[in-house]
Scaffold this motif. Structure first.
Motif: not given
Lengths: 106, 226
Positions: A95-100, B142-145
């Motif tokens: 999730t961190t990599v995706t968000a970054l 928000l969820v995607e961000s």
């Protein structure tokens, strides 16, 4: 705007159909002893449905939901897990990599 | 595992609540929908179809096709549930994606208590998330961000990796199932594609491909029967 009467009917119908789908297998098969061949099929349902869920989740209807950052995040999850990290750590890394990536690439 | 699934479900439910509210569902309907349907993909399909003006039959059909996967899932857990037909039908209601995969022991066997436990944690989280989404209505992106839309596919992937470890039959069937789902999703709704993909499990009919755990169960059951 949605017609409220239609909406409630739709919710009731979907709830009843979902109930029936979940009930049919357990009620019909009950504790019946299945032949070995049927058990072989049932044993493979989990990996097959998991693989299917993964594909349709990532691709979406007609492959319209395919998303680069999500694919890279998923590859990160696999890589971290295969290096023997705990499941939750692997998901957190993904999730961190995706968000970054989304933050950097917009 | 149940807590992780519940957390992921909670986040997804917030987005459902917010989406339903913006589509004019009001406050009560989204919460009741989460309470009685309890299936993210079906609820989103229902809301999207109704928003698109498809009418009740179209919307119900779309949600039903998506929930069609509960048929084979219910068949798979049937042996590990308890009681008569009615009680089993009620116990079968614990089947949702996350709980079903979390409870799988391998070789087609399921941990009944883990199935119930994972669902008992996820259900209130799903309803509470919907309620929060309805009331707060956070921005759709928000969820995607935060990259949280990765959580469910990541869970599926991790559990799939565990399933594939040490079973040639599972690897072959999963590969075929993935290919079938990938092809079918181009032509038919997602739920129907999943149902079609489950045909890959028919590889289990081939004698040499029956997973080891199942052969062990077969021997044990034969002994018990005799």
């Amino acid at each position: 705007m949605v017609n409220q009467a239609h909406l409630w009917w739709a919710i009731i119908c979907v709830a009843l159909i979902s109930f029936a789908f979940k009930a049919v297998g357990p009620a019909v098969l009950a504790d019946r002893q299945l032949p070995a061949a049927a058990r072989g099929v049932i044993a493979l349902l989990a990996p097959v449905l998991l693989a299917g869920l993964l594909v349709v989740d990532m691709g979406g209807p007609r492959w319209t939901a395919l998303n680069g950052p999500l694919l890279i995040g998923l590859a990160t999850v696999a890589a971290v897990r295969l290096s023997r990290a705990p499941m939750l750590l692997a998901i957190l890394a993904g999730t961190t990599v995706t968000a970054l990536i989304r933050l950097v690439w917009g | 595992m149940g807590t992780g699934l519940a957390a992921a479900g909670f986040v997804l439910a917030v987005t459902f609540g917010a989406f339903a509210r913006t589509e004019g569902w009001g406050v009560l309907a989204p919460i009741v929908c989460s309470l009685v349907v309890f299936s993210g993909s079906a609820q989103f399909a229902l809301a999207t179809a109704l928003a698109g003006g498809g009418g009740v039959p179209t919307a119900v059909a779309a949600a039903a096709l998506i929930n069609g996967r509960f048929l084979p899932m219910g068949v798979a857990v049937a042996k590990d549930l308890r009681g008569g037909r009615i009680r089993r039908a009620l116990e079968g209601q614990a089947v949702v994606d996350g709980s079903w995969v979390a409870a799988h022991l391998g070789g087609g066997r399921f941990d009944r208590y883990k199935l119930f436990g994972a669902t008992v944690v996820q259900w209130p989280a799903w309803v509470a998330g919907t309620a929060l989404g309805v009331v707060v209505a956070p921005p759709e992106n928000l969820v995607e961000s935060l990259g949280l839309d990765l959580v469910f596919p990541a869970f599926f992937l991790l559990l799939l990796l565990d399933e594939l470890r040490g079973s040639r039959a599972a690897r072959g069937a999963a590969a075929l199932g993935a290919c079938l789902a990938a092809a079918l999703v181009v032509w038919v709704p997602v739920g129907l594609a999943l149902l079609g993909a489950s045909a890959a499990a028919l590889l289990g009919l081939r004698k040499g491909l029956i997973p080891r755990d199942t052969r062990r169960d077969t021997k044990r059951d034969t002994k018990e029967a005799s």
